[in-house]
Design a protein around this motif. Structure first.
Motif, PDB file in Angstrom:
ATOM      1  N   ASP A 191       0.810  -1.221   0.000  1.00  0.00           N
ATOM      2  CA  ASP A 191       0.000   0.000   0.000  1.00  0.00           C
ATOM      3  C   ASP A 191       0.839   1.264   0.000  1.00  0.00           C
ATOM      4  O   ASP A 191       0.711   2.109  -0.902  1.00  0.00           O
ATOM      5  N   ARG A 199       0.684   5.795  -7.701  1.00  0.00           N
ATOM      6  CA  ARG A 199      -0.234   6.935  -7.674  1.00  0.00           C
ATOM      7  C   ARG A 199       0.507   8.268  -7.789  1.00  0.00           C
ATOM      8  O   ARG A 199      -0.047   9.253  -8.283  1.00  0.00           O
ATOM      9  N   GLN A 230      -4.945  -3.905  -7.129  1.00  0.00           N
ATOM     10  CA  GLN A 230      -5.696  -3.430  -5.972  1.00  0.00           C
ATOM     11  C   GLN A 230      -6.154  -2.008  -6.266  1.00  0.00           C
ATOM     12  O   GLN A 230      -5.376  -1.192  -6.747  1.00  0.00           O
ATOM     13  N   ASP A 231      -7.412  -1.726  -5.960  1.00  0.00           N
ATOM     14  CA  ASP A 231      -7.967  -0.385  -6.166  1.00  0.00           C
ATOM     15  C   ASP A 231      -7.780   0.097  -7.602  1.00  0.00           C
ATOM     16  O   ASP A 231      -7.519   1.272  -7.847  1.00  0.00           O
TER      17      ASP A 231
END
Length: 251
Positions: A191, A199, A230-231
């Protein structure tokens, strides 16, 4: 982003270049012997410490508390769970001397770190490190394990906060002299490392040493599950730093 566009590499430090989990186990061995109940199992103590169930370290990286406060809170959480006494300031200061000495005595570089750096240097790819720990502390750690050739670029104290804030990655890339879109970043947490770097506009890689046949030596091979989604984001997952340096290709 194409892998051929990568002109620079940023590394996380803890559990990426340095076996910090192993160092924590070493520190907690000494702490358990002196401060915790006799029946406390070291494996359980280590898992509890790493879990940080109240998120004190993450709060520290967001700038919500200083390093001493987060570690003291985690130490008292540990004592509450495993039969230690609640510590005030003076007692904690004595505890931290024991913990910190054991921690630093346990610092070791992963065996694949130098091979990865050698490959990057041979390819003419500059590299540096950013971390959610203090800048000077990580410089000390890198030097202690023989990785002083890795320049520290950004610590949690540089901006007053750390990953996953995109400004941390942007500043590290700037200090490395590379545009984010041409910079790869690798870290051990999905993450706040791989996804957060992606990101921020970098090419984020997740170093998942559990996939290797021997995570301690960095010799393990990869599996067919080479990416993690993920996401809505897909990031490469590698088992070793050797696999990472090979994956970004020649400069």
């Amino acid at each position: 982003m194409s892998q051929a566009a990568i002109n620079a590499v940023l590394f996380d430090v803890d559990d990426t270049l340095v076996d910090t989990k192993g160092a924590f186990r070493h520190a907690l061995t000494t702490v358990a012997a002196e401060y915790l109940a006799a029946d406390a199992e070291l494996a359980d103590v280590a898992v509890f410490w790493r879990a940080d169930r109240h998120g004190h370290y993450r709060a520290h990286t967001r700038g919500e508390m200083d390093h001493r406060e987060q570690r003291m809170r985690r130490a008292n959480d540990l004592h509450a769970e495993f039969g230690g006494v609640l510590m005030g300031d003076d007692a904690y200061d004595a505890w931290d001397v024991v913990f910190e000495q054991g921690f630093q005595d346990g610092w070791r570089a992963f065996d694949d770190a130098h091979a990865c750096l050698d490959a990057l240097e041979e390819a003419g790819i500059p590299y540096g490190a950013l971390s959610n720990a203090r800048f000077d502390y990580q410089n000390l750690k890198l030097a202690a394990v023989g990785l002083e050739r890795v320049p520290m670029l950004v610590g949690v104290d540089t901006l007053g906060f750390g990953k996953p804030d995109p400004r941390v990655f942007a500043l590290a890339a700037e200090r490395l002299g590379s545009a984010p879109a041409q910079t790869a970043y690798i870290g051990d947490e999905l993450d706040i490392d791989a996804i957060a770097a992606t990101r921020a506009g970098l090419s984020g890689y997740w170093l998942d040493r559990s996939r290797g046949a021997d995570a301690g030596t960095g010799e393990g091979g990869s599996t067919d599950d080479s990416v993690v989604t993920q996401d809505g984001l897909t990031v490469p997952r590698v088992a070793t730093l050797r696999e990472f340096s090979a994956s970004i290709g020649p400069h």
